[in-house]
Structures are given as structure tokens and as C-alpha cells.
Design an enzyme around this catalytic site. Structure first.
Site, PDB file in Angstrom:
ATOM      1  CG  HIS A 116     101.287  52.711  70.946  1.00 63.72           C
ATOM      2  ND1 HIS A 116     101.336  53.492  72.085  1.00 63.72           N
ATOM      3  CD2 HIS A 116     101.729  51.486  71.316  1.00 63.72           C
ATOM      4  CE1 HIS A 116     101.798  52.768  73.090  1.00 63.72           C
ATOM      5  NE2 HIS A 116     102.044  51.556  72.665  1.00 63.72           N
ATOM      6  CG  ASP A 117     101.512  52.492  65.118  1.00 66.16           C
ATOM      7  OD1 ASP A 117     102.050  51.390  64.906  1.00 66.16           O
ATOM      8  OD2 ASP A 117     102.111  53.436  65.651  1.00 66.16           O
TER       9      ASP A 117
END
Ligand code: RIB
Ligand code: CA
Length: 306
Positions: A234-235
Site C-alpha cells: 500500500h504505502d
């Protein structure tokens, strides 16, 4: 010309990978890392951020400041079931990895942002520190070029059917951030669940020095996704967006944050622009070139020579 960034994080395995890219990419100038309670408690997220900075020998160049121990209002719930009790299992970073700044994350953010004409804020945990910063020091807003935030979704959640973890953790903080009047790019589940780090990419990391082994060992202990289909990093997509915005499809819209009831933490997008007099507060990433993400991820790690 490098892009000056500050990351506010809750490492966390995907945060660790995002920090790795931000620390090593020559186009980025990471001025400060602040940490927040999220995936695990803030003492652990702070130690984990220090471990990554120390791993790359950057303790003297990149300061780390610890932040909020809990959300503004909502009780704190961690994600240790996804990221392990430590938040970064699978690799031994040693016990001597430095100390955080004595000042709080909010003080460090204020000082670092006011020292620059313009800086990009990259939050990859809950937005508690950001909300506190804007509430206590609104003058920083004019020094922020944009916020590239991992979080939210206009296509369903991962904590409930409606809410994504970073926003679910502190919906009140998210509401403050989205109403702050600062340009926001929302890098939500709409793209991060598409750009999985594939099993083949995961294995290739083992051919890429100690940095590759470290990331491989973390990812193989990551309980978001699986070793068959791949893991959502995600990040890392915030850094990919900063460096390769052409790999994303975006749509501007107004994002409302739900702060109570069964849909708490939902980010509701006015996708038709019908309900906010044409006003928008976010550029929402709605699609991504997943193959380009995997190719870039491996090229970044291969270039680290660590
Ligand atoms: O929903 C994904 C987000 O929650 C990521 O930032 C991950 O690190 C967790 O914090
Ligand atoms: Ca995170």
C-alpha cells in the site's frame, strides 16, 4: 532538482518498504520521518523507523520524531495481526539503531515545514499527527506543496466493507485533513489492491543484496495478501506516484469522511461532482499500471547496491 518530502508513518511492513524507496531514490530529499500509532503502538513504529534509517546508515541525515500514541477520539486498534507484534518481523535489524528527536512529531513537523518554501507531506499511517499539526500550527499549510496520502477508498474498505485502515484508525483526523484546504492526492485501496508485489518479484529480491533480502524477509512475514497472488505494498504506492504519476489514472472529486455510525472511517467520493457545488478537495487515484509498479519496485531495489 530533488523533491523535498516528509513521511509520517506507522511501520509496518509496507511503510518500511516505502521508507526504503524514499531514503534511496536520488530524486527525493527525505527531510524528516515522523511516526504515529497505527499498525502497532507508536513506541514500536518509532523504533521501526529508526531501524530502517540505521539500516541505510542515514541516522545523521534523516531525523525521526515520535508522534501520537492514540487517535484524536476513537479508541486505538492496531493491525499486529497483519504486521506482527513488532510491526517489522522476519529480519534482524540489531539492537542499536539510534534515538528519536527529543521533540514531538508535531513540533518536528512544524520546524521542518517552516524551514522550507515548499515540501510534500507523505502520510502512510493514520493522520493524527497531521490533524494536530494543522490545528496547532495552521501557518504550515502555505509551505506544503501537496499531501500524497495512502489511505481511504472509493471502492470498499479493508477494515469494514466501507473503511480503509488508516482512515478507520482516526476518522476525525482524516476529516480535518481533507477539510484543511491543502492539495491532496488520495492513494487509496482503489489502486493499492491492484498493484500487488507478485511472488516472482518477491523472489527476485533475494538476488538484490542486503536491501533486497531485508525487504524479502519482511514481505514473507506480511499477512496482507498471500504468497500465491502477492502482497499489497500500500504505502509504497505514494512514492511510486511521486516518481511516476503517469502510471496512475486520477479523478478530482470531493471526499467526505464518515466519523460515526456503522460506516465510520469511510471516504465517500462525490464521483459525479453533483453534491458540492463543483468543489473538489482531492485528486483520487482510481487506476494503476500494476506491471509498471512491479518493474519499478525491483529497479529501485537493484539500484541500491546495499
Ligand atoms: O490500509 C492499508 C494501510 O494500513 C497501510 O498504510 C498499512 O501500512 C496500514 O497502515
Ligand atoms: Ca502504513
Amino acid at each position: 532538482m530533488t523533491t523535498k518530502i516528509i513521511m509520517d508513518t506507522d511501520p509496518g511492513i509496507d511503510d518500511a518498504a516505502a521508507l526504503t524507496m524514499a531514503i534511496n531514490d536520488p530524486e527525493l530529499d527525505l527531510k524528516l520521518i515522523t511516526t504515529v500509532a497505527g499498525n502497532v503502538t507508536v513506541d514500536k513504529t518509532t523504533a521501526n523507523a529508526l531501524k530502517i534509517v540505521n539500516f541505510f546508515g542515514k541516522n545523521d541525515q534523516i531525523p525521526v520524531a515520535g508522534g501520537a500514541v492514540a487517535p484524536l477520539i476513537k479508541p486505538f486498534e492496531d493491525a499486529a495481526r497483519i504486521h506482527g507484534e513488532s510491526g517489522m518481523p522476519g529480519y534482524d535489524f540489531g539492537d542499536d539503531f539510534g534515538q528519536p528527536l527529543a521533540k514531538t512529531a508535531v513540533e518536528a513537523l512544524r520546524d521542518a515545514i517552516m524551514a522550507e518554501d515548499e515540501v510534500t507531506l507523505v502520510p502512510t499511517g493514520s493522520y493524527t499527527n497531521i490533524a494536530l499539526l494543522f490545528s496547532q500550527y495552521p501557518e504550515v499549510k502555505s509551505h506544503i506543496k501537496q499531501i500524497v496520502a495512502m489511505g481511504g477508498s472509493i471502492s470498499g474498505g479493508n477494515m469494514t466493507s466501507a473503511a480503509e485502515f488508516n482512515v478507520f484508525t482516526d476518522p476525525d483526523a482524516a476529516k480535518i485533513m481533507y477539510n484543511a484546504g491543502v492539495p491532496i492526492v488520495m492513494v487509496g485501496l482503489d489502486v493499492t489492491l491492484k498493484a500487488l508485489l507478485t511472488p516472482a518479484s518477491q523472489e527476485k529480491l533475494l538476488e538484490m543484496g542486503e536491501a533486497g533480502k531485508m525487504l524479502h524477509d519482511l514481505v514473507t512475514h506480511y499477512n496482507d495478501g498471500d504468497d500465491q497472488d502477492g502482497h499489497p505494498m500500500h504505502d509504497v504506492n505514494t512514492i511510486f506516484y511521486l516518481l511516476h504519476p503517469e502510471a496512475f489514472t486520477t479523478k478530482e472529486m470531493w471526499i467526505d469522511v464518515v466519523t460515526d455510525g456503522p460506516a465510520i472511517g469511510a471516504t465517500v467520493g462525490d464521483v459525479r461532482g453533483a453534491y458540492h457545488d463543483g468543489k473538489v478537495n482531492a485528486k483520487v487515484c482510481v487506476d494503476i499500471d500494476a506491471a509498471a509498479f512491479n518493474k519499478w519496485f525491483l529497479e529501485e531495489v537493484a539500484a541500491m547496491n546495499k
